[in-house]
Write an enzyme that holds these catalytic residues in place. Sequence first.
Site, short mmCIF file in Angstrom:
data_model
loop_
_atom_site.label_atom_id
_atom_site.label_comp_id
_atom_site.label_asym_id
_atom_site.label_seq_id
_atom_site.Cartn_x
_atom_site.Cartn_y
_atom_site.Cartn_z
N GLY A 126 0.89 -4.87 1.00
CA GLY A 126 -0.47 -4.89 0.51
C GLY A 126 -0.41 -5.72 -1.77
N GLU A 173 4.91 -5.36 7.26
CA GLU A 173 4.13 -3.86 7.58
C GLU A 173 4.73 -4.02 9.31
OE1 GLU A 173 3.00 -6.49 5.90
OE2 GLU A 173 1.47 -5.70 4.53
N ALA A 178 0.37 -0.74 -0.04
CA ALA A 178 -0.51 -0.23 0.88
C ALA A 178 1.08 1.40 -0.06
CB ALA A 178 -1.08 -0.27 1.56
N GLU A 230 -0.47 -9.15 -0.54
CA GLU A 230 -2.51 -9.54 -0.54
C GLU A 230 -2.60 -9.08 -1.99
OE1 GLU A 230 -1.39 -6.44 2.61
OE2 GLU A 230 -2.77 -7.19 4.16
N1 CAA Z 1 4.06 3.25 -0.24
C1 CAA Z 1 5.00 4.30 -1.06
N2 CAA Z 1 6.38 4.90 -1.78
C2 CAA Z 1 6.86 3.44 -1.82
C3 CAA Z 1 6.85 2.22 -1.15
C4 CAA Z 1 5.40 1.96 -1.02
N3 CAA Z 1 4.89 0.73 -0.04
N4 CAA Z 1 7.58 1.44 -1.74
C5 CAA Z 1 8.72 2.09 -1.77
N5 CAA Z 1 8.01 3.63 -3.01
C6 CAA Z 1 9.52 4.42 -3.05
C7 CAA Z 1 9.90 4.45 -2.20
O1 CAA Z 1 9.96 5.58 -1.35
C8 CAA Z 1 10.65 4.86 -3.26
O2 CAA Z 1 10.97 6.89 -3.89
P1 CAA Z 1 11.71 7.97 -3.44
O3 CAA Z 1 12.36 7.92 -5.00
O4 CAA Z 1 10.43 9.41 -3.81
O5 CAA Z 1 12.27 8.13 -2.39
C9 CAA Z 1 10.82 4.37 -4.47
O6 CAA Z 1 9.54 3.94 -4.34
C10 CAA Z 1 11.57 3.37 -4.44
O7 CAA Z 1 11.68 2.52 -3.29
P2 CAA Z 1 13.51 2.36 -2.57
O8 CAA Z 1 13.94 3.52 -2.91
O9 CAA Z 1 12.75 1.84 -1.22
O10 CAA Z 1 13.89 1.61 -3.89
P3 CAA Z 1 14.87 -0.37 -3.06
O11 CAA Z 1 15.31 -0.81 -4.45
O12 CAA Z 1 16.58 0.25 -1.96
O13 CAA Z 1 14.11 -0.97 -2.33
C11 CAA Z 1 11.82 -1.82 -0.94
C12 CAA Z 1 13.02 -1.84 -2.55
C13 CAA Z 1 12.65 -3.07 -0.48
C14 CAA Z 1 10.93 -2.46 -2.31
C15 CAA Z 1 11.69 -0.70 -0.60
O14 CAA Z 1 11.16 0.13 -1.76
C16 CAA Z 1 10.43 -0.76 0.42
O15 CAA Z 1 11.06 -1.31 1.57
N6 CAA Z 1 9.51 -0.34 0.79
C17 CAA Z 1 8.14 -0.65 1.57
C18 CAA Z 1 7.73 -2.35 1.76
C19 CAA Z 1 6.97 -2.11 2.26
O16 CAA Z 1 6.59 -1.76 3.67
N7 CAA Z 1 5.42 -2.20 2.33
C20 CAA Z 1 4.06 -2.69 2.89
C21 CAA Z 1 3.94 -1.24 3.12
S1 CAA Z 1 2.03 -1.12 4.40
C22 CAA Z 1 1.16 -2.36 3.22
O17 CAA Z 1 0.83 -2.55 2.53
C23 CAA Z 1 -0.72 -2.10 4.36
C24 CAA Z 1 -1.09 -3.37 3.63
O18 CAA Z 1 -0.75 -4.50 4.39
C25 CAA Z 1 -2.39 -2.64 3.38
#
Ligand code: CAA
Length: 257
Positions: free
Chosen positions: A108, A131, A65, A111
Amino acid sequence: MAYETILYETRGKVALITLNRPKAMNALNAQLIAEVTDALTHVEQDPKLGASVITGSDKAFAAGADIKEMASLDFVQAYVGDFISPWDRVGQMRKPVIAAVAGYALGGGCELAMMCDFIIAAESAKFGQPEITLGVMPGAGGTQRLTRFVGKSKAMEMVLTGRLMKADEAERSGLVSRVVPSDELIGEALAAAEKIADFSQPIVMMAKESVNRSYETTLAEGVRFERRLFHAMFGTEDQKEGMDAFVDKRTPQFKNR
Ligand code: CAA
């Protein structure tokens, strides 16, 4: 249909939906979910289309998400706005939806893939529910569906530690139906969807409904439900065609409707 966060195309009887927010790792914001459900609803309503494939990029199916969209919500905004419930539509589609996952399928994203009917994974796929690292837990069915897919021990470890699961472990655990080389992912997923779309559409829909019923009911009720649908199939022309073709040693020509 003009979409901004997905690409939508049809190939014969199959729709291909590509999540397309490359700068945000295909993070699932409200617009993207609205566009995915709109596209899937279009498939439901078009009798010429028999199945869909949802995919992302080589790097990410979806990284969850959109954290930036939800970070500032308070409880009342989250509860009253109920921002996850539109996602449920994906799991309610009656025609088959296949997830073709390469790269990250996190939170998400994992999911969303689990809401589809089955998941085909590229060797590069990585699944996780991280999460907990954000101070929350899965909110789009992850604690329920992941547990049903891989069992309590593995689901609990992934949800409580945020550990990611690579493609081979995902296949061993039953999360994905199979793993294919990354450059064959879309071709394999489309081939599976085309195969499904060539079968009888009402029979496919009943088979999907019956398998899904196993998640909702007891074994005895589920078998009874299956039996009713099985008997009903003998009222279709496609059952006659399928069985006659077998006896005649020819390829069946299903009406598909
Ligand atoms: N939401 C918003 N933006 C996101 C995102 C997310 N879930 N995941 C990645 N991005 C964005 C980053 O903020 C970044 O944007 P900027 O360039 O503007 O800073 C861009 O995508 C590239 O990401 P990274 O620089 O972090 O790329 P990476 O290759 O170093 O890492 C990754 C990749 C491991 C996927 C890392 O981005 C990450 O950990 N993302 C979050 C994963 C996460 O925690 N997901 C759970 C979300 S909560 C949820 O989903 C709730 C639910 O159950 C409904």
